[in-house]
Design an enzyme around this catalytic site. Structure first.
Site, mmCIF file in Angstrom:
data_model
loop_
_atom_site.group_PDB
_atom_site.id
_atom_site.type_symbol
_atom_site.label_atom_id
_atom_site.label_comp_id
_atom_site.label_asym_id
_atom_site.label_seq_id
_atom_site.Cartn_x
_atom_site.Cartn_y
_atom_site.Cartn_z
ATOM 1 N N ASP A 152 68.833 98.384 9.445
ATOM 2 C CA ASP A 152 67.416 98.427 9.838
ATOM 3 C C ASP A 152 66.579 98.664 8.597
ATOM 4 O OD1 ASP A 152 67.777 101.563 9.664
ATOM 5 O OD2 ASP A 152 65.627 101.155 9.873
ATOM 6 N N CYS A 211 61.336 78.523 11.928
ATOM 7 C CA CYS A 211 60.614 79.393 12.867
ATOM 8 C C CYS A 211 59.310 78.729 13.262
ATOM 9 C CB CYS A 211 60.362 80.755 12.242
ATOM 10 S SG CYS A 211 58.916 80.902 11.175
HETATM 11 ZN ZN LIG Z 1 59.525 80.777 8.990
#
Ligand SMILES: [Zn+2]
Ligand SMILES: Nc1nc(=O)c2cc3nc(NCCN4CCCCC4)[nH]c3cc2[nH]1
Length: 374
Positions: free
Chosen positions: A268, A308
């Protein structure tokens, strides 16, 4: 029946990395995995739907912060942290020890716990293993962390030895205070600083207490990376192979790969979300500071190798404009991409492990990203 189980799938033949799954009451996740940090019951600027969309199957939150604001009683009344923040994936809560030492002054560490001042109001507070467990019980996190001391770096061997022994006593008190072991897992946190003998002592103490999982703490606190890597090489072999291993507070892309190679399953760090909020993006070619003037007319994506939704639909010029105008949407876009980048990196690491080539993957990734080779 314990709440958390680890399923080992395979070990990379080229490195010590391992492919696995962690099963929790709120779903399973593949490891090695990166966990986005949502300290105040939100991964800053991200919605739960977006986190699910990017396959963030487990997120972090924090005992100390939620105890201070809004108070664990309110979250308990809401039905627990999952209901409160509308997140039905897994949640891991840090126990508050680290935050007390990093945020507040007037700290006074005693055997019974830590006396300190609320970093927001200045009021005197007291946090103990029992109190940290009670708060996490109210939050209803799937994975709780034992209450520990994360000493500063560097610390003397004498100080570290006394601290490790107290952290082991605190860990035992956490186990005794663990009210619902079938619903919530509890990880012990290995300390010991840069000292091999103390890391070994801490790991052995905690393994003898038989936790469902183990964190490696006391790192990513300013020590050189080669010390962190050496401590991992020394510590992970002592930890049981059938339990998850979590390296706290790490980290940068190179540290994630190096940690996976040394047998770490969970990571994390606030890095991806924190740098996103000042307009810095992680890309396959290294860091990109999108507010830089040279991107004013650059209509290409943040990272042409990223699939993305930000890289598919928005340009560097547009994101630069938003960030320069301090527009919240700009930081949402940089945050989404940075989290997606690290989650995708872990997916590539898992594929490399399954194909016994994580060492080769590291070489190529470090070369492309621009990390200096040791
Ligand atoms: Zn991206
Ligand atoms: N309970 C507990 N024990 C630890 O030893 C610990 C050790 C840690 N080490 C870090 N490092 C965080 C480094 N981070 C890097 C990006 C900027 C902000 C700080 N976080 C930690 C959290 C921790 N939590």
């Amino acid at each position: 029946m314990t709440a958390i189980t680890y399923e080992h799938i395979k070990t990379c033949q080229q490195t010590g990395a391992r492919l696995g799954k962690v099963h929790t009451p709120h779903g399973s996740f593949d490891t090695p995995a990166f966990m986005p940090v949502g300290t105040l019951a939100t991964v800053k600027t991200m919605s739960p739907e977006e986190l699910q969309e990017m396959n963030a199957n487990i997120i972090l939150s924090n005992t100390y912060h939620l105890w201070l604001r809004p108070g664990e009683d309110i979250i308990e009344e809401a039905g627990g942290l999952h209901r409160f923040m509308n997140w039905d994936g897994a949640i891991l809560t840090d126990s508050g020890g680290f935050q007390v030492f990093s945020l507040s002054d007037m700290r006074d560490i005693k055997e019974e716990g830590v006396h300190f001042r609320n970093h927001l109001s200045g009021e005197k507070l007291f946090l103990s293993p029992e109190k940290a467990m009670s708060i996490q019980n109210s939050l209803g996190s799937d994975i709780m962390m034992a209450f520990d001391e994360c000493p500063p770096y560097p610390a003397s061997h004498d100080y570290m030895k006394a601290s490790v022994e107290r952290t082991s006593r605190w860990a035992e008190r956490c186990l005794k205070a663990h009210e619902r072991p079938s619903e919530q897992g509890l990880f012990g946190i290995v300390q010991g600083g840069e000292y091999d003998d103390l890391r070994k002592q801490s790991a052995k103490d905690l393994v003898s207490l038989d936790f469902p999982g183990y964190a490696i703490g006391g790192l990513s606190v300013g020590e050189p990376k080669d010390i962190m890597n050496r401590m991992l090489e020394f510590t992970t072999p002592i930890l049981p192979a059938d339990k998850p291993r979590y390296l706290m507070g790490v980290g940068s892309p190179d540290s994630l790969v190096d940690g996976a190679i040394r047998g770490i399953d969970m990571f994390d760090c606030v890095l991806p979300t924190r740098i996103a909020r000042n307009g810095t993006c992680m890309t396959s070619g290294g860091r990109l500071v999108v507010r830089n003037a040279k991107y004013a007319r650059d209509f290409s994506p943040i990272d042409e190798n990223c699939d993305c939704h930000v890289c598919k639909n928005y340009t560097r010029a547009y994101i630069r404009h938003l960030v320069k105008c301090n527009e919240t949407f700009g930081f949402r876009l940089t945050t989404y991409h940075n989290l997606y980048f690290l989650i995708e990196l872990m997916k590539q690491v898992r594929t490399a492990i399954s194909e016994d080539r994580l060492g080769d993957f590291k070489e190529a990734f470090f070369e492309q990203y621009g990390f200096n080779q040791e």
